[in-house]
Design a protein around this motif. Structure first.
Motif, PDB file in Angstrom:
ATOM      1  N   UNK A   3       0.833  -1.199   0.000  1.00  0.00           N
ATOM      2  CA  UNK A   3       0.000   0.000   0.000  1.00  0.00           C
ATOM      3  C   UNK A   3       0.871   1.254   0.000  1.00  0.00           C
ATOM      4  N   UNK A   4       1.945   1.231   0.779  1.00  0.00           N
ATOM      5  CA  UNK A   4       2.854   2.370   0.816  1.00  0.00           C
ATOM      6  C   UNK A   4       3.457   2.620  -0.566  1.00  0.00           C
ATOM      7  N   UNK A   5       3.827   1.559  -1.248  1.00  0.00           N
ATOM      8  CA  UNK A   5       4.384   1.688  -2.594  1.00  0.00           C
ATOM      9  C   UNK A   5       3.391   2.313  -3.558  1.00  0.00           C
ATOM     10  N   UNK A   6       2.144   1.880  -3.487  1.00  0.00           N
ATOM     11  CA  UNK A   6       1.105   2.438  -4.359  1.00  0.00           C
ATOM     12  C   UNK A   6       0.873   3.913  -4.039  1.00  0.00           C
ATOM     13  N   UNK A   7       0.893   4.250  -2.753  1.00  0.00           N
ATOM     14  CA  UNK A   7       0.729   5.648  -2.354  1.00  0.00           C
ATOM     15  C   UNK A   7       1.895   6.492  -2.878  1.00  0.00           C
ATOM     16  N   UNK A   8       3.113   5.969  -2.821  1.00  0.00           N
ATOM     17  CA  UNK A   8       4.265   6.703  -3.331  1.00  0.00           C
ATOM     18  C   UNK A   8       4.188   6.893  -4.848  1.00  0.00           C
ATOM     19  N   UNK A   9       3.749   5.859  -5.552  1.00  0.00           N
ATOM     20  CA  UNK A   9       3.569   5.985  -7.009  1.00  0.00           C
ATOM     21  C   UNK A   9       2.486   7.027  -7.296  1.00  0.00           C
ATOM     22  N   UNK A  10       1.383   6.969  -6.549  1.00  0.00           N
ATOM     23  CA  UNK A  10       0.299   7.948  -6.739  1.00  0.00           C
ATOM     24  C   UNK A  10       0.799   9.370  -6.466  1.00  0.00           C
ATOM     25  N   UNK A  11       1.632   9.514  -5.459  1.00  0.00           N
ATOM     26  CA  UNK A  11       2.199  10.832  -5.141  1.00  0.00           C
ATOM     27  C   UNK A  11       3.104  11.318  -6.274  1.00  0.00           C
ATOM     28  N   UNK A  12       3.925  10.428  -6.801  1.00  0.00           N
ATOM     29  CA  UNK A  12       4.796  10.798  -7.922  1.00  0.00           C
ATOM     30  C   UNK A  12       3.969  11.177  -9.150  1.00  0.00           C
ATOM     31  N   UNK A  13       2.883  10.451  -9.386  1.00  0.00           N
ATOM     32  CA  UNK A  13       1.990  10.781 -10.501  1.00  0.00           C
ATOM     33  C   UNK A  13       1.369  12.161 -10.279  1.00  0.00           C
ATOM     34  N   UNK A 150      -3.087   8.048 -16.140  1.00  0.00           N
ATOM     35  CA  UNK A 150      -3.346   7.894 -14.699  1.00  0.00           C
ATOM     36  C   UNK A 150      -4.591   7.058 -14.451  1.00  0.00           C
ATOM     37  N   UNK A 151      -5.647   7.325 -15.200  1.00  0.00           N
ATOM     38  CA  UNK A 151      -6.880   6.535 -15.059  1.00  0.00           C
ATOM     39  C   UNK A 151      -6.601   5.072 -15.408  1.00  0.00           C
ATOM     40  N   UNK A 152      -5.809   4.857 -16.449  1.00  0.00           N
ATOM     41  CA  UNK A 152      -5.433   3.495 -16.829  1.00  0.00           C
ATOM     42  C   UNK A 152      -4.694   2.815 -15.683  1.00  0.00           C
ATOM     43  N   UNK A 153      -3.782   3.554 -15.042  1.00  0.00           N
ATOM     44  CA  UNK A 153      -3.042   2.997 -13.914  1.00  0.00           C
ATOM     45  C   UNK A 153      -3.974   2.657 -12.754  1.00  0.00           C
ATOM     46  N   UNK A 154      -4.902   3.535 -12.448  1.00  0.00           N
ATOM     47  CA  UNK A 154      -5.851   3.271 -11.349  1.00  0.00           C
ATOM     48  C   UNK A 154      -6.643   2.006 -11.635  1.00  0.00           C
ATOM     49  N   UNK A 155      -7.111   1.855 -12.867  1.00  0.00           N
ATOM     50  CA  UNK A 155      -7.846   0.636 -13.244  1.00  0.00           C
ATOM     51  C   UNK A 155      -6.937  -0.575 -13.079  1.00  0.00           C
ATOM     52  N   UNK A 156      -5.673  -0.456 -13.510  1.00  0.00           N
ATOM     53  CA  UNK A 156      -4.725  -1.561 -13.362  1.00  0.00           C
ATOM     54  C   UNK A 156      -4.479  -1.931 -11.905  1.00  0.00           C
ATOM     55  N   UNK A 157      -4.383  -0.917 -11.045  1.00  0.00           N
ATOM     56  CA  UNK A 157      -4.191  -1.185  -9.612  1.00  0.00           C
ATOM     57  C   UNK A 157      -5.399  -1.916  -9.044  1.00  0.00           C
ATOM     58  N   UNK A 158      -6.594  -1.477  -9.415  1.00  0.00           N
ATOM     59  CA  UNK A 158      -7.819  -2.118  -8.918  1.00  0.00           C
ATOM     60  C   UNK A 158      -7.902  -3.561  -9.410  1.00  0.00           C
ATOM     61  N   UNK A 159      -7.589  -3.791 -10.666  1.00  0.00           N
ATOM     62  CA  UNK A 159      -7.632  -5.151 -11.201  1.00  0.00           C
ATOM     63  C   UNK A 159      -6.587  -6.028 -10.547  1.00  0.00           C
ATOM     64  N   UNK A 160      -5.404  -5.470 -10.262  1.00  0.00           N
ATOM     65  CA  UNK A 160      -4.311  -6.236  -9.659  1.00  0.00           C
ATOM     66  C   UNK A 160      -4.554  -6.571  -8.199  1.00  0.00           C
ATOM     67  N   UNK A 161      -5.421  -5.838  -7.538  1.00  0.00           N
ATOM     68  CA  UNK A 161      -5.631  -6.024  -6.093  1.00  0.00           C
ATOM     69  C   UNK A 161      -6.306  -7.313  -5.756  1.00  0.00           C
TER      70      UNK A 161
END
Length: 161
Positions: A3-13, A150-161
């Motif tokens: 989760x921390x990694x995803x938050x850091x990627x989201x912050x960088x985005x 970014x939207x594509x990434x969010x969808x990818x994160x949701x699918x990967x979860x």
């Protein structure tokens, strides 16, 4: 990825998206690089497909960003040399007056270059307005591409979860 990694990627985005509007960082490149880091760390097929789609949005936006505004400015008879002078004046302005100096320097540079070429303030101002519209269009196209990535990434994160 944690989760921390995803938050850091989201912050960088988010920083990348802000960098598109406030040209201090290479915004779009930061967005796509962040998604690439996420895909590498995830290492799944879904993450790489997500990255591929996001990268396609980014590349398409970059191509449009450099072709569409240029066509509009050519029709308005704004010369490339005038834009280069505006860009250089904008960079100088950025260091003289942080952040807003970029816009002020660009406008002043384009207007001064057009005045030197045409000696007509009305025509010089019209060219300056066309140049500003071209820059705004370019920023809008890049932002749209980065938001789609970014939207594509969010969808990818949701699918990967």
């Amino acid at each position: 990825m944690s989760t921390l990694g995803i938050v850091l990627v989201a912050l960088a985005i988010a920083v990348g998206l802000a960098g598109i509007v406030i040209p201090v960082l290479p915004g779009g490149l930061l967005v796509i690089a962040s998604i690439g880091v996420w895909a590498y760390v995830e290492g799944s097929t879904t993450s790489w497909v997500t990255f591929g789609i996001a990268a396609a949005f980014y590349v398409l936006a970059e191509v449009i960003k450099y072709t569409w505004p240029v066509q509009r400015m050519r029709r308005a008879e704004v010369r490339t040399s005038v834009l280069v002078i505006g860009a250089v004046a904008g960079i100088v302005g950025f260091f003289v007056i942080p952040v807003i100096g970029l816009l002020i320097g660009f406008v002043a540079g384009v207007f001064a270059a057009e005045m030197a070429l045409r000696r007509d303030p009305t025509r010089a101002w019209a060219s300056t307005v066309h140049a500003l519209k071209g820059v705004a269009l370019s920023v809008g196209v890049e932002l749209t591409g980065a938001l789609l990535a970014t939207v594509t990434w969010v969808v990818g994160v949701v699918i990967s979860a």
